[in-house]
Write an enzyme that holds these catalytic residues in place. Sequence first.
Site, PDB file in Angstrom:
ATOM      1  N   SER A 348      62.284  62.724  70.341  1.00 22.97           N
ATOM      2  CA  SER A 348      63.146  63.790  69.833  1.00 22.97           C
ATOM      3  C   SER A 348      63.269  64.916  70.877  1.00 22.97           C
ATOM      4  CB  SER A 348      62.593  64.292  68.502  1.00 22.97           C
ATOM      5  OG  SER A 348      63.556  65.010  67.786  1.00 22.97           O
ATOM      6  N   ASP A 462      66.395  59.069  65.290  1.00 23.10           N
ATOM      7  CA  ASP A 462      65.297  59.874  65.820  1.00 23.10           C
ATOM      8  C   ASP A 462      63.988  59.080  65.901  1.00 23.10           C
ATOM      9  OD1 ASP A 462      63.209  61.818  66.156  1.00 23.10           O
ATOM     10  OD2 ASP A 462      64.571  63.346  65.398  1.00 23.10           O
TER      11      ASP A 462
END
Length: 591
Positions: A348, A462
Amino acid sequence: MSLENDNIVETAIERRNPLALLGAFQLFRDLDAATLAAIATEIEWFSLPGGACLFEAGAAPDALYLVISGCLGAYTHTPAGQTRLAGRIAAGETVGEMALISGHPRTARVVALRDTEIGRFSRQAFEHLLLDHPQAMLRVAQLTVQRLERSLRQPRSSARPVPRTFALVPHDIEVNVAQVATQLLNALRRHGRAELVWSARGAEHTSHWFHNVEAANDFVVYVADPRATSWSKLCLRQADAVLLVARAEAVPTPWPLPAERIRNAELILVHEDHAVRSGTRRWLDQQPVASHHHVRNEQDVARVARLLTGRGLGLVLSGGGARGFAHIGIVRALREANIPIDAIGGTSLGAILGAAVASEWTHEEMVERFRRTFVDTNPLNDYTLPLVSLVSGRKVTGLLRGEFGEIAIEDLPVPFFCVSSNLTTGAISVHRQGLLWRWLRASVAIPGVLPPIFHNGEVHVDGGAMNNLPVDVMREFGRGPVIGADVGADRAFTADFDGVDVPGIWKAMSWFRARKKRVNIFQILWRAGMVNSAAVTAAHREETDLLLQPPLEAVDMLNWKAFDTAIEAGYRYTRKQLENLPATALDGRAG
């Protein structure tokens, strides 16, 4: 034995003292001269060329083997079916005794890692030894315990055996392999005794000479010819690790060497203009390798030396929204403490910050670029009809492409990876190649907030949804100690109100006016996307050599304006942790 006749060459053992040879082995230590002489008559002496197999896994135990010179490698299979080098059997060690005692089939495939002189002690002779000399059984037990203790003491950073001998193989006559060899030798000498051997010095010597050179040093660097000469083949047989050296701007052509010997080699691309250019993929497509390195100067070669010898420090950065800006302060503190970052990876926002480190941005560059990207503009305000996500993602994509351009991950100066959650396979995807901005965009694609990345029929979101601190990926890289920087959002997520609904318009209005513990749909989706990886992240914290968790509870996950606060918190916390760090905590610390 699984040996062809032309692989066995009788050793001229008569030129040496067989009693002295046997007395050097722990198994035969303290036996009297008459017993050693009797044992010597039972031993078959031969040479095993590098790459030849001594015995296969599953074979019946037929003998005990003594390594006189050279080195053997024991290969096993992982649960995933991959072959791994489980250990080395060096000169002065034995192999095969436990299978003789247990009667079970061999558990590993043993191969000569270099030209090796071996003594074969048959099963029948071994059994007679144990019957006539019970102290020999005690020696076997001691050997077993020592090997077990050695495996238990082995640091977590040593996921793979550390090579001691290296063969540098130039791609052509134009690459300056002599300079690379000299720089590598100097770098290795910071970690132990090292020696350089080239054809003019070693081509006419026997395996016993090579054994003496290797025994006198911690590391030996062999320089091969740019052709498949007998010397080049000898270098490959002597090497624990093969390093293919090429000019980055040259035209990739096949290496004139046996494909099976260089399949697990590592590639060194020399950049003569001291800047890493694109084009690494051409070399990787031409010759698949275990890993690759970019070399522009002595500092780069020093990093290669640390990675090769299990001293390379890996930094793993977690996701955590705006809290991820603390990574900028963490990196600053590590740099000021002269702790090298030899490999980096993340999830991320940690992936984005890690890409900046792998791109060798200075602290000032990181502050300027990320302030421009995340603070001066809100990357998550391009709202769209929420069919797939709340925002379109075009703004985030444009910002990533603007800051990182069209560079590929494999072209970054420092080894880098990022991870995404592959919803198609239900597993983590590790990205070490491909367009950097694309896989950074995948790694930050919070489910429900940003649209996924679709690539080759697979759906990526993600990485924090499955693995918010991919220490395991860095461990698998197996190049040294690992620092984990965890700024995840799992330590503060509460609200002011109880119940299913907010009762009453006045209370609702006060809720929207509240400045503390205010929860919105972005936070809910973000937190929901990460909650399943909480247990994985907790386990990975335990796998670090140093865990950094700066106090960031006051920083909201989406408060981009807390940029400077997060950086300062990461910096101050890391400085304090490093002040209290034991000197031996990080073997990768460089001088």
